[in-house]
Structures are given as C-alpha cells and as structure tokens.
Write a protein that holds these residues in place. Sequence first.
Motif, short mmCIF file in Angstrom:
data_model
loop_
_atom_site.label_atom_id
_atom_site.label_comp_id
_atom_site.label_asym_id
_atom_site.label_seq_id
_atom_site.Cartn_x
_atom_site.Cartn_y
_atom_site.Cartn_z
N VAL A 85 0.66 -1.28 0.00
CA VAL A 85 0.04 -0.04 0.00
C VAL A 85 0.78 1.30 0.04
CG1 VAL A 85 -1.81 -1.18 0.95
CG2 VAL A 85 -0.10 -0.07 2.42
N TRP A 86 1.92 1.21 0.24
CA TRP A 86 3.10 2.40 0.27
C TRP A 86 4.41 1.83 -0.11
CZ3 TRP A 86 7.14 3.87 3.65
CH2 TRP A 86 7.56 5.09 3.04
N GLY A 87 5.17 2.44 -0.85
CA GLY A 87 6.45 1.99 -1.28
C GLY A 87 6.42 1.41 -2.44
N LEU A 88 7.69 0.54 -2.74
CA LEU A 88 8.86 0.84 -2.00
C LEU A 88 9.36 2.30 -1.88
CD1 LEU A 88 8.60 -2.15 -1.91
CD2 LEU A 88 11.11 -2.42 -1.86
N ALA A 89 9.71 2.82 -0.89
CA ALA A 89 10.16 4.16 -0.61
C ALA A 89 11.87 3.70 -0.49
CB ALA A 89 9.76 4.61 0.65
N THR A 102 15.69 1.62 2.51
CA THR A 102 14.23 1.05 1.93
C THR A 102 13.31 0.83 2.84
OG1 THR A 102 15.63 0.06 0.20
CG2 THR A 102 13.42 -0.41 0.24
N LEU A 103 11.93 1.23 2.61
CA LEU A 103 10.87 0.85 3.37
C LEU A 103 9.59 0.37 2.53
CD1 LEU A 103 10.90 4.13 5.45
CD2 LEU A 103 11.92 2.15 6.02
N TYR A 104 8.89 -0.26 3.15
CA TYR A 104 7.19 -0.30 2.46
C TYR A 104 6.29 -0.75 3.70
CZ TYR A 104 7.60 -5.64 2.50
OH TYR A 104 7.48 -7.14 2.90
N LEU A 174 17.92 7.07 11.52
CA LEU A 174 16.46 7.38 11.98
C LEU A 174 16.04 8.63 11.16
CD1 LEU A 174 14.43 6.20 13.69
CD2 LEU A 174 15.30 7.67 15.32
N ASN A 175 16.76 9.53 10.99
CA ASN A 175 16.39 11.04 10.27
C ASN A 175 16.19 10.56 8.74
OD1 ASN A 175 16.53 13.55 9.65
ND2 ASN A 175 18.43 13.95 9.33
N THR A 176 17.11 9.74 8.16
CA THR A 176 17.05 9.12 6.86
C THR A 176 15.72 8.62 6.61
OG1 THR A 176 19.33 9.22 6.62
CG2 THR A 176 18.15 8.02 5.05
N VAL A 177 15.30 7.55 7.42
CA VAL A 177 14.14 6.66 7.10
C VAL A 177 12.87 7.68 7.34
CG1 VAL A 177 15.27 4.73 7.40
CG2 VAL A 177 13.96 5.73 9.40
N PHE A 178 12.86 8.42 8.23
CA PHE A 178 11.90 9.52 8.36
C PHE A 178 11.70 10.63 7.45
CE2 PHE A 178 11.17 7.71 12.84
CZ PHE A 178 9.77 7.20 12.62
N ASN A 179 12.96 11.26 7.02
CA ASN A 179 12.82 12.71 6.54
C ASN A 179 13.34 12.53 5.21
OD1 ASN A 179 11.64 13.55 8.92
ND2 ASN A 179 13.49 13.80 9.86
N THR A 181 13.33 9.12 3.02
CA THR A 181 13.16 8.03 2.42
C THR A 181 11.80 8.26 1.69
OG1 THR A 181 14.65 6.90 3.71
CG2 THR A 181 12.98 5.47 2.48
N LYS A 182 11.63 8.29 0.37
CA LYS A 182 10.33 8.69 -0.03
C LYS A 182 9.84 7.65 -1.21
CE LYS A 182 11.10 13.62 0.43
NZ LYS A 182 11.07 15.01 -0.29
#
Length: 574
Positions: A85-89, A102-104, A174-179, A181-182
């Motif tokens: 439903v979101w990603g892959l970011a 990377t996140l999803y 933490l800063n990277t994955v929150f702010n 990673t899109k």
Amino acid sequence: MATTYKTLQTEPAEPKAEPAAPKAPPTQYTWEQIMFSHIWIIYCISFPDAYIGSKEYLQKLSTESVREILADPKVKRLMGSWDLVWGLAIFQFPDSGVNDNTLYIAKYNDNNPEKDTYVLSVAGTNMKSLYSILFEDCDLLSIKEWNNGKPWESPPSFEGSSEPSISSGFTKGLNTVFNKTKDSNGTLVIEALEKITSSSTKPIDLFVVGHSLAGTLAPLMSLSLFERQSEWNSSGTATLKGVYSLAGPTPGNLAFQEYYTSKIGDITQRLWCSLDIVPNGAKKEGMEAMAGLYEPDIPSTPLVEALCLGFNKTIERYNYQGVTPQEAYSGTVNNDFRLENINKYPEVKEFLADQCAGMVLYVFLTTLQDVSDELEKIPLVGEVFAPLESELQSIIKSATFIVSKFFAEVIDEGVTANLIDRKIESVFEDVLDHIGIPIPISLVMSALPDGLISGDNIYHLMDWYMQFYYQHVDQYVAYYGVQELYDIKGKITSQVDARLGKEENKKQKANTIVMNYGKAKEDDIEDLFNGEGKLLAKISDTVAELKQSGKIEKTAQPLVVVVEKQKNVPGLCF
C-alpha cells in the motif's frame, strides 16, 4: 500441514508473551514466520544480490518485485494475502548507485470485520552502500539524546550522557528513514501512515519489522512513532501492536534501554543468536569475546583481536546496549559453512573478499603506525609514515580495492594458507606504492609482529568471516523456517530484473573516483558529513557532468572525497 520450525519462545525458560496475532485464514506459516517473511522480502534488491542503478529504476524494480512476490500463489499459501500500500520508498545518497535505505507498508487481507492489520518493513544494511555502512552502522563516536523521538534535532554529546541517548550513526539512520526516504510520489512514511489512519473506518494494528541495521532502526522508528502519534495517529485509530527486531546492533546507552523498555518493551521481540557478531558488535563484553566466538571449531585470529582491541577503546565510554535486555538464544557453529566449502556457497564470495580486505588492510596499516617510529630510525627511510596519522581512513577506503582483488583471486584459485603466503607480500607492496610509502615491503613485513599478516591467520580470518555470514543471515532463515519464502524472493526479483532489462542494473563493479576539493570551512565539512550543503552539491554536479560527458560510467561512485579544513587542520575524508 504447518511447517515445523524452532521458535525463540522456547528459550529462555520464561519468555515474554509474543505480540498478539490477528485473525487470519489458515496459512502454512505462523504469524511470527509471516513477520520474518516481510523482513526478508524488503531485501529483494539489496541482499544477497545488490542491484545498482538510478533511484527511479531501483524503485521500479523493487516495487514490481515485491508486488509479484506477494501475489505469488506459493507465497500466499505461506503467509496469506498481502497488498503493498506504500512504497517501496528508497533513499539513495547522491551518486551511490544503490538503495541506501528502503521501506514499505503492506496490508493484510484477512477480511477481518473488526480491524485492519499493516506491517511496516525496514531494510537492513546494503553491503554495497557506503552511506549505510559508514554513516549509520559505524558512526559510534558520539551520541545524541533521544529528544522524544527526534534525536537528529539534538546536539551531539562526545562525553556520554545520563539521558536516554543513541549513537550518531543511528540518529542519521532514523533521520534518513523518516525525513529522506520517499516513495515514487515523494511521500514520507509519516505522511503515508497519516493517510492510512485518517481514512480507515476500522481500528488498525501496526507491526514494525527489520533485520541487522533495521533490527535496530525498526524499534527506534517504533518508539519514535509511539511518541509522535499526533503527527500520524491523531484520531487514535492505530495501535502499535508488535515490533520484531532481528539481529539488531546495540544503539544506545543503558538509560535508553531502560527508557525504551518502559515504553514499548512489552510489545518488542528482540531476537538474536549468541553466535551472531552484529548484536554483540558495539557492546564491550561482546567485542571482547568476538575473536574467539567460534572456537574451538574456528581458531581465534590476531587479526580480529587487533581490530576488537582498537574498536573497544573507542566505544567503551558509551556502554552501548540493546533496545531491550532480552537474551540471545544459543547458536551452534555450522561446520559445513566453512571456507573449504566456499564453492558450495557462491553468494558469499564477494562479501568475503570485501569484508576481509577491509579488515586486513586496517590491521596492517594501524600496526604499521605502531612500528613507524622504529622504521623511521633506519637510514634512508625518513619520515614517510606521516599520512598514516592524518589520512588513515581515506587511505583504507582508497586502497581496499587492491586487497579485495587479491582475496577474490585466491578464492577463485582455491584458497589455502600456502597460496596466501605466496601472494600476500606483493599485495601490500602494491598498497605501499598506492599510498606513496617508498620502502621495501620486506622491511615493513619484518617489523610487524611475528606472523600477524600470515597465510594461517588470514585463512582463519576468512573462515571466521564466512561463519559470520552464516550466523547473521542463513542461520536465521533456517532457524525460523522461512527458507522457501527466502528462495522465492530471490528468484522473482531476478526475473523482474531480467524483464525490465535495464543496462544500468548490473551488479556493482569497482569504479572509484577520488575527488580532492582542497580547503573548505569546517561548517561546510560538517554539512558534507551529514549528507547536505554546498560541498555535496558541488560533488554531485561534478559527477553528473563527468557521467554526461562519458568520461566515467553512469554507475561510477565518488567513494572517496578529500576535504582539507582551512588553517591547515587535517581534513575529513569519506
């Protein structure tokens, strides 16, 4: 019939309760195995095969791969029906060529009328990503206060703190994955979660999972989300239901462990094996035992001992701890996963060459530093070792490819201690020539501790690293019984890659650019270290121009950037 597998809940004797699993149609995997499946799925383009290309291509490759993995009938049989439903970011550091973070988010289609279930999956270290290795994993030299889930807004503490604090590296992560990673629409994870919760007509259970680097980023993200609910869960629709931290490093001080445990420790499963180096790596007692971790099967080697001794002096002031005090389960050495059988495990070869190269080069150069005073007393030698004092890190990074090539060659030739002994002096002769230290290699080798850089020690180091690979990856796949899913993940990603057929998506090859930017202000250097600012823009423009002109390949990376502070202060190199 359900898969038979071991579970951590049989050890220790009185384990905490597993996070409550949602109602679901019958699946072959248990809920715990389903969570582990999401942990491995997100590695589709970074591990064990690291794909390279533009951010846009990697986003397309990873997104299509995950969708096809989740849609595969065998996967549905194993873990039920899930929708991406979101990603892959993806976050890609300028010109890195790989997915650095990377996140999803996926939704469970269990037709539960009472609630919806989502999982946020976080990818661990991409071993081809210098950004995640240098800036997230290994930046342990200072800490930052937790600051209610926004440690990146805190000033660094170099002397330690009694307040809950985490390393500067995990702060950057933490800063990277929150702010940073899109997804392909430019959406951040907080924005995606806010959209999900605000549009839901049912309560939501949220699980967060990750392995290795993400085995710590996942719980850190969870605690941050828990404390920042006004930003994504203002209606109170969602409940943070469970956190699965697999093989995560130790991120913070004891105060942070106590703080984390008091907040969401009851829903966190910190799972790790006693023979896995990563969860032990930044902890004093773990570091001290690291060299002999696989004895008596694999002898301790002075090469690992030397590295651990130097590293321990750096980190002991912070007393790094896991996010919770949960103990490891007992592991066993896999004597089939040994160097003598490396041809049975070809996926390990590149990892082994790169990791051993960095380790041996570090020990060689730091030991050379220790004996340099004596060598410089020899007539005609002179003060040739000065660069080792001020430029050690940049030298290691720029010369690693020489030693890595050597390891790749001896692996292909059938590695033995005798083969290493025959070749090793010529390798370090090339290193000295690369550095610009004009003294005979025989003189240097004779000054080092007896047998330190020897065939036997290097062979045992390679054997040690091969076991490390097994304990950190394959062991968990087998222990939790998700081998079938793991194999499907790799096969489908390879098929998607072949179908997309992009020339840019080749396995990464050595193509290093050394860029010297002379003097710069200290503030500009600090901005560069944090992945921003004028110097980074200048570097990116230069690399883009070189690629466009055809002077370098499109996959080339500026792996080494040399910057000298004004007023003759030794520079920062990475």
